[in-house]
Design a protein around this motif. Structure first.
Motif, PDB file in Angstrom:
ATOM      1  N   LEU A   5      30.833   0.717  87.821  1.00  0.00           N
ATOM      2  CA  LEU A   5      29.667   0.940  87.219  1.00  0.00           C
ATOM      3  C   LEU A   5      29.439   1.530  86.052  1.00  0.00           C
ATOM      4  O   LEU A   5      29.370   2.848  85.712  1.00  0.00           O
ATOM      5  N   LYS A   6      28.180   0.763  85.176  1.00  0.00           N
ATOM      6  CA  LYS A   6      28.396   1.319  83.641  1.00  0.00           C
ATOM      7  C   LYS A   6      27.575   0.837  83.055  1.00  0.00           C
ATOM      8  O   LYS A   6      26.680  -0.047  83.370  1.00  0.00           O
ATOM      9  N   GLY A   7      26.669   1.586  82.163  1.00  0.00           N
ATOM     10  CA  GLY A   7      25.438   0.868  81.478  1.00  0.00           C
ATOM     11  C   GLY A   7      24.822   2.432  80.773  1.00  0.00           C
ATOM     12  O   GLY A   7      25.212   3.535  80.089  1.00  0.00           O
ATOM     13  N   ARG A  18      28.953   6.062  82.863  1.00  0.00           N
ATOM     14  CA  ARG A  18      30.088   5.188  83.374  1.00  0.00           C
ATOM     15  C   ARG A  18      30.529   5.665  85.057  1.00  0.00           C
ATOM     16  O   ARG A  18      30.931   7.562  84.300  1.00  0.00           O
ATOM     17  N   GLN A 100      18.130  -5.808  91.118  1.00  0.00           N
ATOM     18  CA  GLN A 100      19.563  -6.369  90.978  1.00  0.00           C
ATOM     19  C   GLN A 100      19.720  -8.089  90.696  1.00  0.00           C
ATOM     20  O   GLN A 100      19.222  -8.655  91.157  1.00  0.00           O
ATOM     21  N   ASP A 103      25.268  -9.132  88.873  1.00  0.00           N
ATOM     22  CA  ASP A 103      26.118  -8.084  89.265  1.00  0.00           C
ATOM     23  C   ASP A 103      24.873  -7.235  87.665  1.00  0.00           C
ATOM     24  O   ASP A 103      26.137  -5.750  87.285  1.00  0.00           O
ATOM     25  N   LYS A 104      24.107  -7.179  87.367  1.00  0.00           N
ATOM     26  CA  LYS A 104      23.421  -6.741  86.683  1.00  0.00           C
ATOM     27  C   LYS A 104      21.887  -5.822  87.315  1.00  0.00           C
ATOM     28  O   LYS A 104      21.628  -6.411  88.583  1.00  0.00           O
ATOM     29  N   GLU A 106      18.504  -3.615  86.743  1.00  0.00           N
ATOM     30  CA  GLU A 106      17.351  -3.542  85.286  1.00  0.00           C
ATOM     31  C   GLU A 106      16.475  -2.563  85.899  1.00  0.00           C
ATOM     32  O   GLU A 106      16.057  -3.455  86.750  1.00  0.00           O
ATOM     33  N   SER A 119      19.637   0.284  82.651  1.00  0.00           N
ATOM     34  CA  SER A 119      20.257  -1.417  82.769  1.00  0.00           C
ATOM     35  C   SER A 119      22.023  -0.503  82.882  1.00  0.00           C
ATOM     36  O   SER A 119      22.372   0.041  82.551  1.00  0.00           O
ATOM     37  N   GLU A 121      25.293  -2.363  84.723  1.00  0.00           N
ATOM     38  CA  GLU A 121      26.788  -3.774  85.365  1.00  0.00           C
ATOM     39  C   GLU A 121      27.214  -2.651  86.570  1.00  0.00           C
ATOM     40  O   GLU A 121      27.369  -1.447  86.084  1.00  0.00           O
ATOM     41  N   GLY A 123      29.215  -3.668  88.509  1.00  0.00           N
ATOM     42  CA  GLY A 123      30.845  -3.806  89.448  1.00  0.00           C
ATOM     43  C   GLY A 123      31.057  -4.360  90.623  1.00  0.00           C
ATOM     44  O   GLY A 123      29.243  -5.247  90.247  1.00  0.00           O
TER      45      GLY A 123
END
Length: 149
Positions: A5-7, A18, A100, A103-104, A106, A119, A121, A123
Motif C-alpha cells: 500500500l503506497k502513495g 509505504r 476507491q 486499486d487506487k 483518492e 492518493s 495504490e 494493493g
C-alpha cells in the motif's frame, strides 16, 4: 512479490506512505527516514489496533462505523470503497472523504483550503484500510492534526 500500500499525502510538500500488507498486519512508514513515523497496525475481529510512531491506534466496529482513537484524537469512518468520516473534535477537527477506483484511492482530509489530498495504490487492501492509513499518517506527521497537544 510483497503486497504494498503506497502513495502520497499532501502533494509536492507532503509525505510518502509505504506499507507492506501481510495477512492482517499493515507495517510500514509515513514520511522520510529521519522525520517519518513507523506504522504498525493489525486488523482484529473487532476493528484495528496498533501504533503510529509512539501513539496508539484503536478503533472498533460499532453500528456499521469504525470508531475509536488515533492518539488523543477521536476517529469515525464509514464505508468500504467510498469512505467518509471525521478526525478530532467538532469545529477543530478534520473531515475525511475518499473514493476507491480499482486499486487506487483518492481522498481528502480537511477543508478545501486547509486540507490535504492523498492518493494511494491499495494493493489488495480495501478503500477503508487505505483511508485509515492516510489518516494515521496525517495524524503522526501534521502538527495541525492534533490540536489538543
Amino acid at each position: 512479490m510483497d503486497d504494498l500500500l503506497k502513495g502520497r499525502l499532501g502533494g509536492a510538500d507532503g509525505y510518502n506512505i509505504r506499507c507492506a500488507i501481510d495477512g492482517d498486519k499493515i507495517v510500514g512508514r509515513a514520511g522520510g527516514k529521519l522525520s517519518g513515523k513507523d506504522i504498525d497496525l493489525e486488523i482484529t475481529e473487532r476493528g484495528v489496533a496498533g501504533t503510529v510512531g509512539e501513539e496508539s491506534v484503536k478503533i472498533e466496529l460499532q453500528d456499521g462505523e469504525l470508531r475509536g482513537n488515533v492518539g488523543k484524537e477521536s476517529l469515525t469512518l464509514r464505508g468500504v470503497d467510498r469512505v467518509s468520516g471525521y478526525l478530532g473534535a467538532p469545529i477543530v477537527g478534520w473531515n475525511i472523504l475518499a473514493q476507491q477506483n480499482g486499486d487506487k484511492l483518492e481522498g481528502r482530509l480537511g477543508s478545501t483550503v486547509l486540507g490535504r489530498e492523498f492518493s494511494l495504490e491499495l494493493g489488495s487492501a480495501p478503500g477503508w484500510v487505505g483511508t485509515l492509513v492516510a489518516v494515521v499518517a496525517f495524524y503522526a506527521l501534521e502538527p495541525r492534526a492534533s490540536l489538543s497537544h
